[in-house]
Design a protein around this motif. Structure first.
Motif, PDB file in Angstrom:
ATOM      1  N   PRO A 128       0.827  -1.204   0.000  1.00 28.82           N
ATOM      2  CA  PRO A 128       0.000   0.000   0.000  1.00 28.82           C
ATOM      3  C   PRO A 128       0.864   1.259   0.000  1.00 28.82           C
ATOM      4  CG  PRO A 128      -0.070  -1.083   2.145  1.00 28.82           C
ATOM      5  CD  PRO A 128       0.608  -2.028   1.214  1.00 28.82           C
ATOM      6  N   VAL A 129       0.392   2.278  -0.706  1.00 26.40           N
ATOM      7  CA  VAL A 129       1.125   3.533  -0.852  1.00 26.40           C
ATOM      8  C   VAL A 129       0.450   4.600  -0.008  1.00 26.40           C
ATOM      9  CG1 VAL A 129       1.819   5.363  -2.451  1.00 26.40           C
ATOM     10  CG2 VAL A 129       1.908   2.961  -3.168  1.00 26.40           C
ATOM     11  N   VAL A 130       1.239   5.344   0.774  1.00 20.58           N
ATOM     12  CA  VAL A 130       0.723   6.476   1.535  1.00 20.58           C
ATOM     13  C   VAL A 130       1.491   7.720   1.107  1.00 20.58           C
ATOM     14  CG1 VAL A 130       2.291   6.048   3.483  1.00 20.58           C
ATOM     15  CG2 VAL A 130       0.225   7.399   3.824  1.00 20.58           C
ATOM     16  N   LEU A 131       0.757   8.784   0.846  1.00 17.28           N
ATOM     17  CA  LEU A 131       1.347  10.048   0.448  1.00 17.28           C
ATOM     18  C   LEU A 131       1.495  10.944   1.673  1.00 17.28           C
ATOM     19  CD1 LEU A 131      -0.758  10.536  -2.766  1.00 17.28           C
ATOM     20  CD2 LEU A 131       1.722  10.332  -2.717  1.00 17.28           C
ATOM     21  N   LEU A 132       2.685  11.515   1.847  1.00 16.94           N
ATOM     22  CA  LEU A 132       2.989  12.329   3.017  1.00 16.94           C
ATOM     23  C   LEU A 132       3.294  13.750   2.583  1.00 16.94           C
ATOM     24  CD1 LEU A 132       3.614  12.759   6.014  1.00 16.94           C
ATOM     25  CD2 LEU A 132       5.907  11.832   5.601  1.00 16.94           C
ATOM     26  N   ASP A 133       2.422  14.679   2.950  1.00 22.30           N
ATOM     27  CA  ASP A 133       2.603  16.085   2.596  1.00 22.30           C
ATOM     28  C   ASP A 133       3.578  16.720   3.580  1.00 22.30           C
ATOM     29  OD1 ASP A 133       2.283  18.743   1.722  1.00 22.30           O
ATOM     30  OD2 ASP A 133       0.178  18.381   1.215  1.00 22.30           O
ATOM     31  N   THR A 134       4.702  17.216   3.082  1.00 23.46           N
ATOM     32  CA  THR A 134       5.736  17.792   3.948  1.00 23.46           C
ATOM     33  C   THR A 134       5.640  19.318   4.025  1.00 23.46           C
ATOM     34  OG1 THR A 134       7.379  17.998   2.169  1.00 23.46           O
ATOM     35  CG2 THR A 134       7.283  15.892   3.341  1.00 23.46           C
ATOM     36  N   ARG A 135       4.596  19.890   3.456  1.00 21.36           N
ATOM     37  CA  ARG A 135       4.459  21.346   3.429  1.00 21.36           C
ATOM     38  C   ARG A 135       3.785  21.867   4.697  1.00 21.36           C
ATOM     39  NH1 ARG A 135       0.908  22.347  -1.491  1.00 21.36           N
ATOM     40  NH2 ARG A 135      -0.107  20.518  -0.565  1.00 21.36           N
ATOM     41  N   ASN A 136       3.799  23.191   4.822  1.00 19.06           N
ATOM     42  CA  ASN A 136       3.148  23.834   5.954  1.00 19.06           C
ATOM     43  C   ASN A 136       1.628  23.786   5.794  1.00 19.06           C
ATOM     44  OD1 ASN A 136       5.726  24.459   6.794  1.00 19.06           O
ATOM     45  ND2 ASN A 136       5.658  26.553   5.996  1.00 19.06           N
ATOM     46  N   ALA A 137       0.925  23.859   6.926  1.00 21.67           N
ATOM     47  CA  ALA A 137      -0.522  23.658   6.934  1.00 21.67           C
ATOM     48  C   ALA A 137      -1.252  24.622   6.007  1.00 21.67           C
ATOM     49  CB  ALA A 137      -1.046  23.785   8.363  1.00 21.67           C
ATOM     50  N   PHE A 138      -0.850  25.898   5.979  1.00 14.69           N
ATOM     51  CA  PHE A 138      -1.596  26.844   5.141  1.00 14.69           C
ATOM     52  C   PHE A 138      -1.429  26.513   3.663  1.00 14.69           C
ATOM     53  CE2 PHE A 138       2.443  29.150   4.749  1.00 14.69           C
ATOM     54  CZ  PHE A 138       2.373  29.679   3.466  1.00 14.69           C
ATOM     55  N   GLU A 139      -0.299  25.915   3.275  1.00 15.70           N
ATOM     56  CA  GLU A 139      -0.108  25.493   1.895  1.00 15.70           C
ATOM     57  C   GLU A 139      -1.020  24.318   1.561  1.00 15.70           C
ATOM     58  OE1 GLU A 139       4.236  25.287   0.708  1.00 15.70           O
ATOM     59  OE2 GLU A 139       4.431  25.568   2.883  1.00 15.70           O
ATOM     60  N   VAL A 140      -1.096  23.375   2.487  1.00 15.55           N
ATOM     61  CA  VAL A 140      -1.931  22.194   2.287  1.00 15.55           C
ATOM     62  C   VAL A 140      -3.386  22.601   2.087  1.00 15.55           C
ATOM     63  CG1 VAL A 140      -2.692  20.002   3.289  1.00 15.55           C
ATOM     64  CG2 VAL A 140      -0.348  20.797   3.667  1.00 15.55           C
ATOM     65  N   ASP A 141      -3.800  23.663   2.757  1.00 15.77           N
ATOM     66  CA  ASP A 141      -5.192  24.097   2.671  1.00 15.77           C
ATOM     67  C   ASP A 141      -5.569  24.566   1.267  1.00 15.77           C
ATOM     68  OD1 ASP A 141      -5.579  23.489   5.326  1.00 15.77           O
ATOM     69  OD2 ASP A 141      -5.301  25.555   6.045  1.00 15.77           O
ATOM     70  N   TYR A 142      -4.608  24.917   0.450  1.00 18.37           N
ATOM     71  CA  TYR A 142      -4.895  25.282  -0.938  1.00 18.37           C
ATOM     72  C   TYR A 142      -5.193  24.052  -1.790  1.00 18.37           C
ATOM     73  CZ  TYR A 142      -3.522  30.204  -0.570  1.00 18.37           C
ATOM     74  OH  TYR A 142      -3.460  31.544  -0.250  1.00 18.37           O
ATOM     75  N   GLY A 143      -4.630  22.915  -1.425  1.00 21.46           N
ATOM     76  CA  GLY A 143      -4.836  21.693  -2.186  1.00 21.46           C
ATOM     77  C   GLY A 143      -3.780  20.671  -1.857  1.00 21.46           C
ATOM     78  N   THR A 144      -4.115  19.397  -2.052  1.00 22.59           N
ATOM     79  CA  THR A 144      -3.174  18.313  -1.786  1.00 22.59           C
ATOM     80  C   THR A 144      -3.686  17.047  -2.464  1.00 22.59           C
ATOM     81  OG1 THR A 144      -1.903  17.191  -0.051  1.00 22.59           O
ATOM     82  CG2 THR A 144      -4.255  17.545   0.365  1.00 22.59           C
ATOM     83  N   PHE A 145      -2.913  15.984  -2.399  1.00 21.57           N
ATOM     84  CA  PHE A 145      -3.343  14.715  -2.966  1.00 21.57           C
ATOM     85  C   PHE A 145      -4.444  14.091  -2.118  1.00 21.57           C
ATOM     86  CE2 PHE A 145       0.834  14.967  -5.030  1.00 21.57           C
ATOM     87  CZ  PHE A 145       0.513  14.521  -6.311  1.00 21.57           C
ATOM     88  N   GLU A 146      -5.306  13.333  -2.764  1.00 23.71           N
ATOM     89  CA  GLU A 146      -6.370  12.632  -2.056  1.00 23.71           C
ATOM     90  C   GLU A 146      -5.773  11.723  -0.976  1.00 23.71           C
ATOM     91  OE1 GLU A 146      -8.156  10.482  -5.219  1.00 23.71           O
ATOM     92  OE2 GLU A 146      -9.255  12.204  -6.022  1.00 23.71           O
ATOM     93  N   ASN A 147      -6.334  11.800   0.212  1.00 25.99           N
ATOM     94  CA  ASN A 147      -5.964  10.918   1.335  1.00 25.99           C
ATOM     95  C   ASN A 147      -4.520  11.094   1.796  1.00 25.99           C
ATOM     96  OD1 ASN A 147      -8.577   9.646   1.292  1.00 25.99           O
ATOM     97  ND2 ASN A 147      -7.883   8.445  -0.473  1.00 25.99           N
TER      98      ASN A 147
END
Length: 262
Positions: free
Chosen positions: A133-152
């Motif tokens: 199974p593949v898990v995507l880990l967003d390493t950006r700051n929270a306000f950046e993530v709020d603009y958009g990110t990968f599903e799940n």
């Protein structure tokens, strides 16, 4: 072409013991070419966001790559109707992306990566080529993530990248037994993140080569929701790399310590 300004983002981990001497040369070259944006130089490498006329931007890159140390520098391109930067900065920094972990030396060897097309295929099929199974880990700051990110994608709501190591230690169990793909805007943070995770004994960690911007360039917005925040006056880019309108974040984009993150 209505979008007449070429925007590039690029970084390379390479030892630069002469960065103080390099700074005025790069500044003069950018000024002569009429470019604006930010270049950071540190002992560990170079990180840059620049914009200007296409011929001028590509000419500067050619000059830069004439130095053998920068021959492998890869730039991600996008277009805008107007110059997104108000000024030109070439700065000396301790790190080209601050993590406060001096043992992390990307120039000594990269963590393994996965290209955009392969990642899309894994997400389409629900697992990597080994069935893990593949898990995507967003390493950006929270306000950046709020603009958009990968599903799940995993989002630990960090407010600055120096918090990432502590977040990994606190949430390590979420990553065990999976193929972890770290990602960020342009590749620099997820590269350091992947190296750190390998160093603490998480072996199945990959970085998304070129980050979200390269993913948009190569496969569009598949499995991605929203836009990608960028640290310049455009504010955010859609999956087709078109600019969203800038408002309050434009002020943040002019801060030289955040305008260059990728």
């Amino acid at each position: 072409m209505s979008d007449a300004v070429l925007n590039i983002s690029a970084y390379l981990f390479v030892p630069l013991p002469d960065r103080a001497e390099l700074r005025p040369r790069l500044l003069a070259q950018c000024q002569a070419a009429g470019l604006k944006g930010t270049i950071l130089l540190a002992d560990e490498g170079i990180n840059l966001f620049l914009a200007g006329a296409a011929q001028a931007v590509r000419g500067f890159l050619a000059e830069l790559r004439a130095d053998p140390r920068f021959a492998l520098l890869e730039a991600k391109e996008s277009w805008s109707a107007q110059q997104p930067f108000r000024r030109l900065l070439v700065k000396l920094k301790r790190e080209i992306i601050r993590m406060d972990h001096p043992a992390i030396r990307p120039a000594a060897g990269r963590a393994p990566g996965v290209d955009a097309r392969t990642l899309k295929r894994w997400l389409d099929q629900g697992h990597d080529d080994g069935g893990r199974p593949v898990v995507l880990l967003d390493t950006r700051n929270a306000f950046e993530v709020d603009y958009g990110t990968f599903e799940n994608a995993i989002d630990w709501r960090i407010t600055k990248f120096t918090e990432f190591p502590q977040a990994v230690q606190a949430h390590r169990a979420e990553l065990e037994g999976r193929t972890v793909v770290s990602f960020c805007t342009g590749g620099i943070r997820c590269e350091k993140a992947a190296i750190y995770m390998h160093g603490i004994g998480l072996p199945n960690v990959l970085q998304l080569d070129g980050g979200i911007l390269k993913y948009f360039e190569e496969v569009g917005g598949a499995h991605y929701r929203g836009d990608c925040f960028v640290f310049d006056g455009r504010e955010a880019l859609a999956p087709d790399l078109s600019a969203r309108s800038a408002h309050s974040s434009a002020r943040r984009a002019e801060d030289p310590d955040i305008a260059i993150k990728a």
